[in-house]
Design an enzyme around this catalytic site. Sequence first.
Site, PDB file in Angstrom:
ATOM      1  N   SER A  52       4.364  11.419   1.247  1.00  0.00           N
ATOM      2  CA  SER A  52       3.026  10.838   1.122  1.00  0.00           C
ATOM      3  C   SER A  52       2.004  11.716   1.827  1.00  0.00           C
ATOM      4  O   SER A  52       2.319  12.387   2.820  1.00  0.00           O
ATOM      5  CB  SER A  52       3.051   9.452   1.776  1.00  0.00           C
ATOM      6  OG  SER A  52       1.736   8.986   1.989  1.00  0.00           O
ATOM      7  N   TYR A  66       5.380   3.269   9.365  1.00  0.00           N
ATOM      8  CA  TYR A  66       5.604   3.689   7.965  1.00  0.00           C
ATOM      9  C   TYR A  66       5.336   5.185   7.817  1.00  0.00           C
ATOM     10  O   TYR A  66       6.160   5.934   7.288  1.00  0.00           O
ATOM     11  CB  TYR A  66       4.696   2.899   7.010  1.00  0.00           C
ATOM     12  CG  TYR A  66       4.548   3.570   5.665  1.00  0.00           C
ATOM     13  CD1 TYR A  66       5.566   3.497   4.717  1.00  0.00           C
ATOM     14  CD2 TYR A  66       3.410   4.329   5.357  1.00  0.00           C
ATOM     15  CE1 TYR A  66       5.446   4.155   3.497  1.00  0.00           C
ATOM     16  CE2 TYR A  66       3.280   4.981   4.154  1.00  0.00           C
ATOM     17  CZ  TYR A  66       4.306   4.893   3.226  1.00  0.00           C
ATOM     18  OH  TYR A  66       4.188   5.555   2.030  1.00  0.00           O
ATOM     19  N   LYS A  71       7.899   8.703   6.946  1.00  0.00           N
ATOM     20  CA  LYS A  71       7.744   9.782   5.947  1.00  0.00           C
ATOM     21  C   LYS A  71       7.842  11.147   6.626  1.00  0.00           C
ATOM     22  O   LYS A  71       8.477  12.067   6.115  1.00  0.00           O
ATOM     23  CB  LYS A  71       6.410   9.626   5.211  1.00  0.00           C
ATOM     24  CG  LYS A  71       6.340   8.410   4.296  1.00  0.00           C
ATOM     25  CD  LYS A  71       7.337   8.516   3.140  1.00  0.00           C
ATOM     26  CE  LYS A  71       7.482   7.217   2.378  1.00  0.00           C
ATOM     27  NZ  LYS A  71       8.592   7.211   1.406  1.00  0.00           N
TER      28      LYS A  71
HETATM   29  N1  UFG Z   1      -9.673  -0.856   0.276  1.00  0.00           N
HETATM   30  C1  UFG Z   1     -10.709  -1.770   0.236  1.00  0.00           C
HETATM   31  N2  UFG Z   1     -10.399  -3.069  -0.026  1.00  0.00           N
HETATM   32  C2  UFG Z   1      -9.130  -3.503  -0.258  1.00  0.00           C
HETATM   33  C3  UFG Z   1      -8.079  -2.559  -0.219  1.00  0.00           C
HETATM   34  C4  UFG Z   1      -8.386  -1.237   0.057  1.00  0.00           C
HETATM   35  O1  UFG Z   1     -11.863  -1.411   0.436  1.00  0.00           O
HETATM   36  O2  UFG Z   1      -8.929  -4.694  -0.472  1.00  0.00           O
HETATM   37  C5  UFG Z   1      -9.986   0.561   0.532  1.00  0.00           C
HETATM   38  C6  UFG Z   1      -9.275   1.098   1.749  1.00  0.00           C
HETATM   39  O3  UFG Z   1     -10.026   0.830   2.907  1.00  0.00           O
HETATM   40  C7  UFG Z   1      -9.183   2.582   1.400  1.00  0.00           C
HETATM   41  C8  UFG Z   1      -9.061   2.598  -0.121  1.00  0.00           C
HETATM   42  O4  UFG Z   1      -9.532   1.329  -0.549  1.00  0.00           O
HETATM   43  O5  UFG Z   1     -10.370   3.221   1.757  1.00  0.00           O
HETATM   44  C9  UFG Z   1      -7.637   2.774  -0.587  1.00  0.00           C
HETATM   45  O6  UFG Z   1      -6.823   1.834   0.094  1.00  0.00           O
HETATM   46  P1  UFG Z   1      -5.305   1.575  -0.305  1.00  0.00           P
HETATM   47  O7  UFG Z   1      -4.782   0.537   0.603  1.00  0.00           O
HETATM   48  O8  UFG Z   1      -5.180   1.357  -1.760  1.00  0.00           O
HETATM   49  O9  UFG Z   1      -4.607   2.975  -0.027  1.00  0.00           O
HETATM   50  P2  UFG Z   1      -4.535   3.788   1.328  1.00  0.00           P
HETATM   51  O10 UFG Z   1      -5.247   5.070   1.090  1.00  0.00           O
HETATM   52  O11 UFG Z   1      -4.915   3.019   2.510  1.00  0.00           O
HETATM   53  O12 UFG Z   1      -2.971   3.938   1.444  1.00  0.00           O
HETATM   54  C10 UFG Z   1      -2.261   4.746   0.563  1.00  0.00           C
HETATM   55  C11 UFG Z   1      -0.841   4.208   0.330  1.00  0.00           C
HETATM   56  C12 UFG Z   1      -0.035   4.306   1.587  1.00  0.00           C
HETATM   57  C13 UFG Z   1      -0.143   5.662   2.188  1.00  0.00           C
HETATM   58  C14 UFG Z   1      -1.574   6.055   2.364  1.00  0.00           C
HETATM   59  C15 UFG Z   1      -1.702   7.461   2.826  1.00  0.00           C
HETATM   60  O13 UFG Z   1      -0.881   2.877  -0.101  1.00  0.00           O
HETATM   61  O14 UFG Z   1       1.300   4.054   1.260  1.00  0.00           O
HETATM   62  O15 UFG Z   1      -2.238   5.984   1.112  1.00  0.00           O
HETATM   63  O16 UFG Z   1      -3.012   7.706   3.253  1.00  0.00           O
HETATM   64  F1  UFG Z   1       0.438   5.700   3.397  1.00  0.00           F
END
Ligand code: UFG
Length: 338
Positions: free
Chosen positions: A125, A150, A154
């Site tokens: 990741s 988590y 990785k």
């Molecule tokens: N977000 C919102 N509202 C929500 C959910 C997410 O605004 O309800 C935003 C988050 O703050 C972030 C973006 O949308 O800015 C993406 O969020 P995600 O949770 O979809 O994804 P992340 O980038 O946080 O996480 C992903 C994977 C993880 C991994 C990570 C690595 O889900 O498994 O990328 O950076 F670890």
Amino acid sequence: MKKILVTGGLVFIGSHTVVELQKNGFEVIIIDDLSNTTINVLDGITEITKIQPKFVKLDLKNKQAVQTFFKNHKVDGVIHFAASKAVGESVHKPLKYYENNIGTLVYLLQEMEANKVTNIIFSSSCTVYGQADTLPITEKAPIKPAESPYGRTKQMAEEILADVSKVSNLNVIALRYFNPVGGHESAIIGELPIGVPQNLIPYVTQTAAGIRACLSVFGDDYDTPDGTAVRDYIHVVDLAKAHIVAMKRLLENKNKTKIEFFNIGTGQGSSVLDVINTFEKVNNVKLNYKIVARREGDITAAYADTTLANTELGWKSELTLEDAMRSAWLWQQKLIKK
Ligand code: UFG
């Protein structure tokens, strides 16, 4: 016909990869413990490809069962997806993550070695980079201290694979995924979050479907063009195809080092508001959302430099954020009907 073991083959990325493997003439054997999916996904895969993949319900934590599996099945390579992946949960249940993501990797590698299986593609990741100092992120970017257990699993898994490949016949490709989204164009398989979605796209589609009242946008005060956080959203079908190219590279002995790392993303950064706007535009639906405080542990921006994947691996993303938002919505509508 080469036979590939896919662990976690009935979950989101795994199921899309099984479809692409079958399309490319591989024989697939799936193991999955069904902890994060349902057996119906097997029927979905079969409906798309018209080939029923072999399936063994198996918990990789059961060392004995892993031993028996490898005794009974000869495979040419392994694509290892099975892992726990909820960042927030990992903070509260670190041992679950070390057991599920590290303990099981050790068992798998032990049995691969004992049975002379030398090729593995590992699901890594972009989380290993944390908030990178330079964007876009190349594979040379330093590995930052992980924000969560988590993320640490990785990083540790990459190191374990590197250590083992150094002293054995093991060849490894670790694919560092950016943010996987979308679903198969048929809407027969897709992302199936259990409970309240933690990730952006399932929350978006469930809000559009009326299952959730309102999408919270976590922060609009980031140092980005519109203030919301930026990510590289990669269509899951493109991501699945990267595994096929990577597995062929190993099977044809084209890898340059015993362990190789590739960023798998589009190379394009999209903000949360970009995602919302794209979703609304391509699907012609209005999304109820509000800006709230930042989510703890979130980084400002991450998007991939995909040069190495493009030139060395010979893989490039083809589908767009529009395609992903269309397929995610189609899939959500299908789920509601079910
Ligand atoms: N977000 C919102 N509202 C929500 C959910 C997410 O605004 O309800 C935003 C988050 O703050 C972030 C973006 O949308 O800015 C993406 O969020 P995600 O949770 O979809 O994804 P992340 O980038 O946080 O996480 C992903 C994977 C993880 C991994 C990570 C690595 O889900 O498994 O990328 O950076 F670890």
